[in-house]
Design a protein around this motif. Structure first.
Motif, PDB file in Angstrom:
ATOM      1  N   HIS A  29       0.812  -1.218   0.000  1.00 13.05           N
ATOM      2  CA  HIS A  29       0.000   0.000   0.000  1.00 13.05           C
ATOM      3  C   HIS A  29       0.848   1.273   0.000  1.00 13.05           C
ATOM      4  N   GLY A  30       1.928   1.274  -0.805  1.00  9.71           N
ATOM      5  CA  GLY A  30       2.730   2.482  -0.951  1.00  9.71           C
ATOM      6  C   GLY A  30       3.734   2.737   0.162  1.00  9.71           C
ATOM      7  N   PHE A  31       3.925   1.781   1.054  1.00 13.28           N
ATOM      8  CA  PHE A  31       4.911   1.951   2.129  1.00 13.28           C
ATOM      9  C   PHE A  31       5.897   0.791   2.122  1.00 13.28           C
ATOM     10  N   ILE A  32       7.081   1.048   2.682  1.00 14.57           N
ATOM     11  CA  ILE A  32       8.105   0.013   2.824  1.00 14.57           C
ATOM     12  C   ILE A  32       8.109  -0.436   4.280  1.00 14.57           C
ATOM     13  N   PHE A  33       8.032  -1.750   4.491  1.00 12.39           N
ATOM     14  CA  PHE A  33       8.031  -2.339   5.830  1.00 12.39           C
ATOM     15  C   PHE A  33       9.251  -3.229   5.993  1.00 12.39           C
ATOM     16  N   SER A  34       9.682  -3.404   7.232  1.00 12.58           N
ATOM     17  CA  SER A  34      10.763  -4.331   7.537  1.00 12.58           C
ATOM     18  C   SER A  34      10.190  -5.744   7.572  1.00 12.58           C
TER      19      SER A  34
END
Length: 194
Positions: A29-34
């Motif tokens: 959804h347009g974000f970068i997660f670890s």
């Protein structure tokens, strides 16, 4: 390079407009997660967006053990089983690849005699599975997807697009709207990763 800061698996790092996802991360959804616990590293390339990656702090080799939930990629299938490569144990990436087998009778908890491997998995699917035994002479781990939370989490359609689950046994291509059979996982939030 900026100094490393600690982060936990599943932590939202930044938006995809600010940086590019590197190793140890995934986008949603347009974000970068670890995708793992470790240290955040941000590297700036010349004119491009910086690359954000997460590096593990401990370099110890983890081994899949009985009862562990693993993320694996389907390599090949036949009428009796699916051959997979185990990539993660929990949310920890493995340094070396381990081979696993999901037998036809271990795909579902019910109606085991009606299960068809090609209607459950396809090569290159990403699957969540549980280790049920440490395998045989070929050093293959035996894996099971016979729980609702286990099964295919990422699959690409014939058009090469990531498919969307529409039921526990079907996924659909958002571009062509073709439906394909899969043993779909009802993913628990703690297992979300690439």
């Amino acid at each position: 390079r900026q100094p490393l800061s600690p982060c936990v698996a599943g932590e939202r790092l930044c938006s995809t407009e600010e940086a590019t996802a590197g190793s140890g991360t995934y986008t949603r959804h347009g974000f970068i997660f670890s995708s793992l616990a470790g240290c955040l590293e941000r590297r700036s390339e010349d004119s491009e967006l910086p690359v954000v990656s997460v590096v593990r702090d401990s370099e110890s080799q983890l081994l899949p053990n009985v009862g562990a939930v693993v993320t694996c990629k389907v390599c090949s299938i036949n009428s009796r089983f699916a051959k997979v490569h185990i990539l993660y144990v929990g949310s920890t990436p493995l340094k070396s690849t381990f081979r696993g087998t999901i037998r036809r009778e271990d795909i579902r908890a019910t109606e085991k005699d009606k299960v068809e491997v090609y209607k459950s998995f396809r090569p290159s699917d990403i699957v969540l599975a549980k280790v049920i035994s440490l395998g045989d002479a070929q050093s293959n781990y035996l894996l099971s997807t016979a729980e609702n939370e286990l099964g295919v989490v990422v699959a690409r359609s014939e058009a090469g697009v990531q498919m969307v689950p529409i039921s526990w046994c079907e996924m659909q291509c958002p571009r062509t709207h073709n439906k394909e059979f899969r043993k779909v996982a009802r993913v628990q939030p703690q297992f979300l990763q690439t």
